[in-house]
Scaffold this motif. Structure first.
Motif, PDB file in Angstrom:
ATOM      1  N   ALA A 184      38.639  32.943 106.383  1.00  0.00           N
ATOM      2  CA  ALA A 184      37.718  33.946 106.939  1.00  0.00           C
ATOM      3  C   ALA A 184      38.356  34.552 108.178  1.00  0.00           C
ATOM      4  O   ALA A 184      39.022  33.861 108.944  1.00  0.00           O
ATOM      5  CB  ALA A 184      36.385  33.294 107.309  1.00  0.00           C
ATOM      6  N   GLU A 186      36.831  36.962 111.199  1.00  0.00           N
ATOM      7  CA  GLU A 186      35.607  37.593 111.698  1.00  0.00           C
ATOM      8  C   GLU A 186      35.842  38.155 113.102  1.00  0.00           C
ATOM      9  O   GLU A 186      36.794  37.766 113.790  1.00  0.00           O
ATOM     10  CB  GLU A 186      34.462  36.559 111.744  1.00  0.00           C
ATOM     11  CG  GLU A 186      34.079  35.986 110.381  1.00  0.00           C
ATOM     12  CD  GLU A 186      33.260  36.961 109.530  1.00  0.00           C
ATOM     13  OE1 GLU A 186      32.781  37.979 110.076  1.00  0.00           O
ATOM     14  OE2 GLU A 186      33.099  36.695 108.322  1.00  0.00           O
ATOM     15  N   ALA A 197      25.412  34.809 112.437  1.00  0.00           N
ATOM     16  CA  ALA A 197      25.742  35.508 111.179  1.00  0.00           C
ATOM     17  C   ALA A 197      27.200  35.243 110.792  1.00  0.00           C
ATOM     18  O   ALA A 197      27.509  34.932 109.629  1.00  0.00           O
ATOM     19  CB  ALA A 197      25.499  37.012 111.323  1.00  0.00           C
ATOM     20  N   ILE A 198      28.089  35.345 111.775  1.00  0.00           N
ATOM     21  CA  ILE A 198      29.511  35.076 111.543  1.00  0.00           C
ATOM     22  C   ILE A 198      29.700  33.630 111.062  1.00  0.00           C
ATOM     23  O   ILE A 198      30.408  33.360 110.090  1.00  0.00           O
ATOM     24  CB  ILE A 198      30.313  35.286 112.860  1.00  0.00           C
ATOM     25  CG1 ILE A 198      30.455  36.770 113.167  1.00  0.00           C
ATOM     26  CG2 ILE A 198      31.680  34.613 112.797  1.00  0.00           C
ATOM     27  CD1 ILE A 198      31.133  37.060 114.500  1.00  0.00           C
ATOM     28  N   THR A 200      27.560  31.591 109.695  1.00  0.00           N
ATOM     29  CA  THR A 200      26.973  31.317 108.375  1.00  0.00           C
ATOM     30  C   THR A 200      27.971  31.690 107.281  1.00  0.00           C
ATOM     31  O   THR A 200      28.151  30.961 106.303  1.00  0.00           O
ATOM     32  CB  THR A 200      25.644  32.089 108.206  1.00  0.00           C
ATOM     33  OG1 THR A 200      24.763  31.668 109.261  1.00  0.00           O
ATOM     34  CG2 THR A 200      24.998  31.797 106.874  1.00  0.00           C
ATOM     35  N   ARG A 201      28.657  32.841 107.476  1.00  0.00           N
ATOM     36  CA  ARG A 201      29.679  33.247 106.497  1.00  0.00           C
ATOM     37  C   ARG A 201      30.840  32.251 106.493  1.00  0.00           C
ATOM     38  O   ARG A 201      31.362  31.884 105.448  1.00  0.00           O
ATOM     39  CB  ARG A 201      30.198  34.658 106.826  1.00  0.00           C
ATOM     40  CG  ARG A 201      29.185  35.750 106.542  1.00  0.00           C
ATOM     41  CD  ARG A 201      29.831  37.132 106.473  1.00  0.00           C
ATOM     42  NE  ARG A 201      30.335  37.603 107.755  1.00  0.00           N
ATOM     43  CZ  ARG A 201      29.591  38.231 108.674  1.00  0.00           C
ATOM     44  NH1 ARG A 201      28.295  38.426 108.473  1.00  0.00           N
ATOM     45  NH2 ARG A 201      30.141  38.651 109.799  1.00  0.00           N
ATOM     46  N   ILE A 202      31.238  31.809 107.690  1.00  0.00           N
ATOM     47  CA  ILE A 202      32.355  30.867 107.803  1.00  0.00           C
ATOM     48  C   ILE A 202      32.009  29.523 107.173  1.00  0.00           C
ATOM     49  O   ILE A 202      32.828  28.917 106.475  1.00  0.00           O
ATOM     50  CB  ILE A 202      32.750  30.702 109.294  1.00  0.00           C
ATOM     51  CG1 ILE A 202      33.537  31.938 109.742  1.00  0.00           C
ATOM     52  CG2 ILE A 202      33.556  29.430 109.531  1.00  0.00           C
ATOM     53  CD1 ILE A 202      33.852  31.976 111.219  1.00  0.00           C
ATOM     54  N   LYS A 203      30.773  29.062 107.395  1.00  0.00           N
ATOM     55  CA  LYS A 203      30.358  27.752 106.879  1.00  0.00           C
ATOM     56  C   LYS A 203      30.535  27.678 105.360  1.00  0.00           C
ATOM     57  O   LYS A 203      30.955  26.646 104.814  1.00  0.00           O
ATOM     58  CB  LYS A 203      28.908  27.463 107.266  1.00  0.00           C
ATOM     59  CG  LYS A 203      28.479  26.052 106.863  1.00  0.00           C
ATOM     60  CD  LYS A 203      27.048  25.741 107.259  1.00  0.00           C
ATOM     61  CE  LYS A 203      26.699  24.319 106.843  1.00  0.00           C
ATOM     62  NZ  LYS A 203      25.318  23.966 107.190  1.00  0.00           N
ATOM     63  N   ALA A 204      30.247  28.789 104.697  1.00  0.00           N
ATOM     64  CA  ALA A 204      30.355  28.837 103.224  1.00  0.00           C
ATOM     65  C   ALA A 204      31.799  28.614 102.758  1.00  0.00           C
ATOM     66  O   ALA A 204      32.031  28.195 101.624  1.00  0.00           O
ATOM     67  CB  ALA A 204      29.834  30.182 102.710  1.00  0.00           C
ATOM     68  N   GLU A 205      32.771  28.881 103.653  1.00  0.00           N
ATOM     69  CA  GLU A 205      34.185  28.734 103.286  1.00  0.00           C
ATOM     70  C   GLU A 205      34.742  27.345 103.612  1.00  0.00           C
ATOM     71  O   GLU A 205      35.886  27.043 103.325  1.00  0.00           O
ATOM     72  CB  GLU A 205      35.028  29.809 104.010  1.00  0.00           C
ATOM     73  CG  GLU A 205      34.631  31.245 103.684  1.00  0.00           C
ATOM     74  CD  GLU A 205      34.826  31.581 102.211  1.00  0.00           C
ATOM     75  OE1 GLU A 205      35.646  30.926 101.548  1.00  0.00           O
ATOM     76  OE2 GLU A 205      34.141  32.504 101.739  1.00  0.00           O
TER      77      GLU A 205
END
Length: 362
Positions: A184, A186, A197-198, A200-205
């Motif tokens: 990721a 960001e 928000a940033i 949350t996107r990172i956690k998914a990776e």
């Protein structure tokens, strides 16, 4: 009738300091200013004579608010006040535009902190960096993430400042070269307070390491929000996050899980380090934060160049800065033809028990 010869009045040599004395990085700006002040106190106690003239150094300190536009304005103000040198700025994004003002006015600028390589690529003969640049620090943190932390997946965030973006770009590039996956990339700002928000996107990776290119106040908020979201990655970064303030502001949530690179060897490992720390504390009633020793050293190097050339004029003493070697609290100082410190040391620190502990130096 006898005549008395009046004592020669001291020539006043103004030394400028510029940095963020207000705003989120004020702790760093104040620390740097104190480093310059301590050097000036010592120089004045030595009662120096330069070119046959007794001199007295005087600090002129200005607040650039960590803002490039303000930085250019205060740079012009320092030039107009007739400073012989400026020790600063702190932020790369401020140093880069301010450098032109000083260089055009033939005033030496020496930063003890700004690490973006672009600063010395400008090719200005009056601009010097007594600090390690981002190419070294970003690269070193990528190598450390791969070789010591054994990470395979890394996420990268930067605050879009000249400093943050620069160090993050080098980290990402070196991480890929080291065989890591950058899962990721960001972006935030140097005023951001909400990273949810940033993150949350990172956690998914599912990264093992999150690299943050930016400064400690935002990094501390980021650390708390990583904890809130259950992200178990280590937080790593360059010297911008390498401040004792980080632990206080983050409530120590990433103890043993935060690593950062900083230019220079650990202060207490240097021959003059512990006496400097004690002198600093007794003078200001405050502890050394990060770059006070570098700003102190930069002030003394400038004064040394003046002594070596017998002149307080930057047009004369800058030649010595280019050509000669200096001793300093940080170790030997020699500048290359772009004004960069040759063989600048770098140390990696780990946050442990609320303190930044050196884990590797070279």
């Amino acid at each position: 009738m006898g005549w008395t010869i009046p004592a020669a009045a001291d020539t006043v040599v103004k030394i400028g300091h510029a940095g963020p004395l207000t705003g989120s990085a004020a702790q760093s700006g104040k620390d740097d200013e104190r480093g310059v002040q301590l050097a000036i106190n010592e120089l004045n106690a030595r009662k120096l004579v330069i070119g046959g003239q007794p001199v007295r150094f005087e600090l002129v300190s200005v607040d650039d608010q960590g803002d490039p536009k303000v930085g250019v304005n205060v740079a012009q103000k320092l030039v107009d006040q007739g400073v012989a040198a400026v020790i600063g700025h702190y932020n790369s994004g401020v140093s880069i535009p301010a450098a032109r003002i000083y260089n055009d006015a033939h005033v030496v600028m020496m930063t003890g902190a700004s690490s973006n390589p672009e600063l010395t690529r400008l090719g200005f003969p009056y601009v010097y960096r007594l600090a390690t640049n981002d190419n070294v620090m970003g690269g070193r943190m990528a190598d450390y993430s791969a070789n010591v932390l054994h990470a395979q997946r890394v996420a990268v965030i930067d605050d879009r400042t000249a400093y943050g973006a620069g160090v993050a770009d080098v980290f990402a590039k070196t991480a890929k070269r080291d065989g890591l996956s950058v899962v990721a990339r960001e972006y935030s700002t140097d005023k951001s307070t909400d990273f949810k928000a940033i993150l949350t996107r990172i956690k998914a990776e599912n990264p093992e390491v999150v690299f943050y290119g930016g400064y400690y106040a935002q990094a501390a908020t980021l650390a708390r929000q990583m904890k809130d979201l259950g992200i178990n990655a280590a937080l790593v970064g360059g010297d911008g996050i390498c401040s004792p303030e980080f632990s206080k502001l983050s409530n120590g949530v990433l103890d043993n899980h935060m690593f950062c690179a900083q230019g220079g060897a650990p202060l207490d490992s240097l021959p003059q380090g512990k006496p400097f720390r004690a002198k600093f504390k007794s003078t200001f009633g405050a502890d050394v934060d990060t770059y006070a020793p570098a700003f102190y050293a930069a002030t003394l190097v400038v004064a040394d160049a003046m002594q070596k050339t017998g002149s307080t004029s930057p047009e004369v003493y800058a030649k010595a800065l280019r050509q000669q070697s200096f001793t300093s609290i940080l170790g030997p100082v020699k500048f290359d033809d772009q004004g960069d410190w040759i063989d600048a040391p770098v140390t990696i620190y780990k946050l442990s028990g609320g303190n930044l502990m050196p884990v590797s130096a070279q």
